[in-house]
Write an enzyme that holds these catalytic residues in place. Structure first.
Site, short mmCIF file in Angstrom:
data_model
loop_
_atom_site.label_atom_id
_atom_site.label_comp_id
_atom_site.label_asym_id
_atom_site.label_seq_id
_atom_site.Cartn_x
_atom_site.Cartn_y
_atom_site.Cartn_z
CG ASP A 38 -1.61 1.28 1.47
OD1 ASP A 38 -1.91 1.97 0.47
OD2 ASP A 38 -1.87 1.62 2.64
CG ASN A 54 -3.28 5.29 -1.19
OD1 ASN A 54 -3.24 4.21 -0.59
ND2 ASN A 54 -4.31 5.66 -1.93
CG ASP A 101 -6.00 3.00 0.69
OD1 ASP A 101 -5.03 2.21 0.77
OD2 ASP A 101 -6.71 3.10 -0.34
CG ASP A 116 -1.50 1.37 -3.65
OD1 ASP A 116 -0.32 1.17 -3.97
OD2 ASP A 116 -1.85 1.95 -2.59
CG ASP A 119 -7.99 -13.20 -12.10
OD1 ASP A 119 -8.69 -14.15 -12.47
OD2 ASP A 119 -7.15 -13.27 -11.20
CG ASP A 127 -9.18 -19.12 -4.60
OD1 ASP A 127 -9.64 -18.07 -4.10
OD2 ASP A 127 -9.27 -19.39 -5.81
C1 GLC Z 1 -11.97 -18.49 -8.68
C2 GLC Z 1 -11.15 -17.53 -7.88
C3 GLC Z 1 -11.79 -17.30 -6.56
C4 GLC Z 1 -13.17 -16.74 -6.79
C5 GLC Z 1 -13.97 -17.60 -7.74
C6 GLC Z 1 -15.18 -16.89 -8.23
O1 GLC Z 1 -12.03 -19.74 -8.08
O2 GLC Z 1 -9.83 -17.99 -7.75
O3 GLC Z 1 -11.04 -16.45 -5.74
O4 GLC Z 1 -13.86 -16.65 -5.59
O5 GLC Z 1 -13.24 -17.96 -8.88
O6 GLC Z 1 -14.86 -15.93 -9.18
CA CA Z 2 -3.64 1.96 -1.09
#
Ligand code: GLC
Ligand code: CA
Length: 538
Positions: free
Chosen positions: A21, A23, A25, A29, A99, A319
């Site tokens: 981080d 800034n 908060d 970031d 992602d 996860d």
């Molecule tokens: C994938 C991600 C997970 C998310 C899920 C729903 O398994 O790795 O973090 O909760 O998809 O998008």
């Molecule tokens: Ca931040």
């Protein structure tokens, strides 16, 4: 044909909220990532994967996107910051992938806000709607986050479908308009200079017919009606065209795609470059991993994808709890043996932030410390079943995703050098000893071992792309393999053991100590031992 640069590469996963981080908060970031690029370069990574930073109500850590074309500027930064990140990463020779979350949107996405309004809304078919009453849901399918996959919604009284939480309605991939919107969006991001994507939950985009009935709720079968269902191939083929156009790097989170099927998903003509298999990481109710399952899964995926296809070996992600506490025994030695075991496999390995310094699970003592939706859901479920708060917390957190989401431990200053403010999630108190700064000055650190392993991958094609042959496949603790001239042996247990090789013995050099190992026939392995040997030419 796809390009092959990724076969020599090592990826590094950044969970931006918890990385750095800048800034104050309390939330990591984009500028924090920029600040740490030299660290990543020094470690040797070739590309980074950044978890979602798009506009999102953050119901599921950003995997609930409310605007595909906008970043969550309040939390993470602007498009200009992202451009700056890409420019700087590229100038240092690193690529950046993001992602791609297209199985579902947030329920705050304008498409869903419209879709809910009426049965004849133009966006109705962007999602899956079915007539339903509380006693008569369209089927008995259950969601990954618990409860039915169906939620009845006012004002229309129909139910919509979601494989994750009810705040994450699934998009209707049958609708060509949806597909077009998604492909346009993907193209737009690639045009912004993104080098590729991690395809979130991609194997769920197609569903079985709604009348499919789940018979067994054990093992993987409850997910069967939305895991790699026939019909998905057509969508993946459309994706592929787009990815090829930009030579994008693609790694799919594709549960349900078996190691046999993964060959055609990931070979030279496959839809994507590689797949994260999700089979190796099962844990018991005490959070302990299953070494046999881990070893068998790795061997099977490596062998099945040897002739065709490509692996993406990993131990941790956002996860999963921390591997040092799952397959390891909390010691640095266990983290190192696990690192060697997977980093020299065939494929493009990924390191998850903090794994390289042996970050551990967090000892959650109160539910207020938890952020992960599914953990909170499970906690409430256990309370409702009559468990005490302490017992419910234990059950809910033992395998929680929030173990790996605690902030990155950079140094021993307040808040681990993660933030000057109040961190959004608890910081593990072991940051005082366990941090990047300390690891950098210790030649024996896990961090320096990772650096060395990455160098080996870059230096020797035998290791990046060569053949793999497993040795001692039945051994309960030893994971060992040959990669061309290299012999890699790990003891993934605290119990010392001795292994015996077939005659004739070969002469090796220990790549770590430089010692010569003549005529290797027997090898005594101490607790969590690892050996990286290279054949000495006769
Ligand atoms: C994938 C991600 C997970 C998310 C899920 C729903 O398994 O790795 O973090 O909760 O998809 O998008
Ligand atoms: Ca931040």
């Amino acid at each position: 044909m796809k390009s092959n640069w990724f076969k020599q590469a090592v990826g590094y996963q950044i969970y931006p909220k918890s990385f750095r981080d800048t800034n104050g908060d309390g939330i990591g970031d984009i500028n924090g990532i920029i600040e740490k690029l030299p660290y990543l370069k020094d470690l040797g990574v070739d590309f980074i994967w950044i978890n979602p930073i798009y506009k999102s109500p953050q119901f599921d850590g950003g995997y609930d996107i409310s605007d595909y074309y906008a970043l969550d500027e309040d939390r993470f930064g602007t498009m200009a910051d992202l451009q700056n990140l890409m420019m700087q990463a590229h100038s240092m020779g690193m690529k950046v992938i993001m992602d791609l979350v297209v199985n579902h949107t947030s329920n705050q996405h304008p498409w869903f806000i419209e879709s809910r309004k009426s049965k004849d809304n133009p966006y109705r078919d962007y999602y899956h709607w079915q007539p339903a009453t509380p006693d008569h849901l369209p089927n008995n399918w259950i969601s990954f986050f618990g409860g039915s996959t169906w939620t009845i919604d006012e004002p229309t009284g129909e139910a919509y479908f979601h494989v994750f939480s009810k705040e994450q309605p699934d998009l209707n991939w049958h609708n060509p308009k949806v597909r077009e919107e998604i492909y346009d969006m993907v193209r737009w991001w690639l045009e912004q200079g993104i080098d590729g994507f991690r395809l979130d939950a991609i194997s769920h985009i197609e569903k079985a017919p709604w009348d499919f009935e789940i018979k067994s709720f054990k093992d993987n079968s409850p997910w069967e009606p939305f895991m790699n269902v026939a019909g998905i191939e057509a969508y993946m083929a459309e994706f592929k065209k787009l990815f090829d156009e930009f030579d994008a790097l693609t790694v799919g989170e594709a549960s349900g795609v078996s190691s046999k099927e993964a060959t055609s998903w990931t070979d030279d003509h496959g839809y994507i470059d590689m797949i994260f298999e999700l089979e190796h990481s099962n844990k018991d109710d005490n959070g302990q991993g299953d070494l046999k399952l881990f070893k068998d899964t790795i061997m099977r995926w490596q062998e099945d994808l040897l002739a065709r296809g490509w692996n993406a070996p990993y131990l941790e992600n956002h996860d999963q709890p921390r591997v040092i506490d799952v397959l390891g025994d909390g010691t640095e030695a266990s983290a190192k043996a696990l690192a060697v075991a997977y980093m020299l496999l065939r494929g493009t390995p990924f390191i998850y932030q903090g794994q390289e310094i042996g970050m551990t699970n967090f000892d959650y003592t109160d539910i207020s410390q938890v952020d992960a939706t599914d953990t909170i859901y499970l906690y409430n479920e256990k309370l409702a079943e009559g468990l005490s708060k302490t017992a419910a917390l234990k059950v809910a957190t033992v395998n929680s995703r929030d173990h790996s989401r605690t902030p990155m431990q950079w140094d021993a200053t307040e808040n681990a050098g993660f933030t000057d403010g109040k961190p959004w999630l608890v910081i593990n108190p072991n940051y005082l000893e366990k941090n990047v700064a300390a690891a950098q000055t210790n030649p024996d650190s896990i961090l320096n071992l990772y650096k060395f392993l990455i160098q080996l991958r870059h230096e020797y094609q035998d290791i990046s792309e060569g053949h793999i042959t497993f040795l001692f496949p039945e051994h309960p603790a030893v994971l060992a393999y040959k990669r061309g001239e290299f012999l890699i042996v790990t003891n993934l247990s605290a119990t010392p053991t001795t292994i015996t090789f077939e005659r004739p013995g070969h002469d090796y050099q220990d790549m770590v100590t430089q010692a010569i190992v003549p005529d290797l026939l027997e090898l005594s392995l101490e607790s969590w031992a690892y050996r990286i040997y290279k054949k000495i030419k006769e």
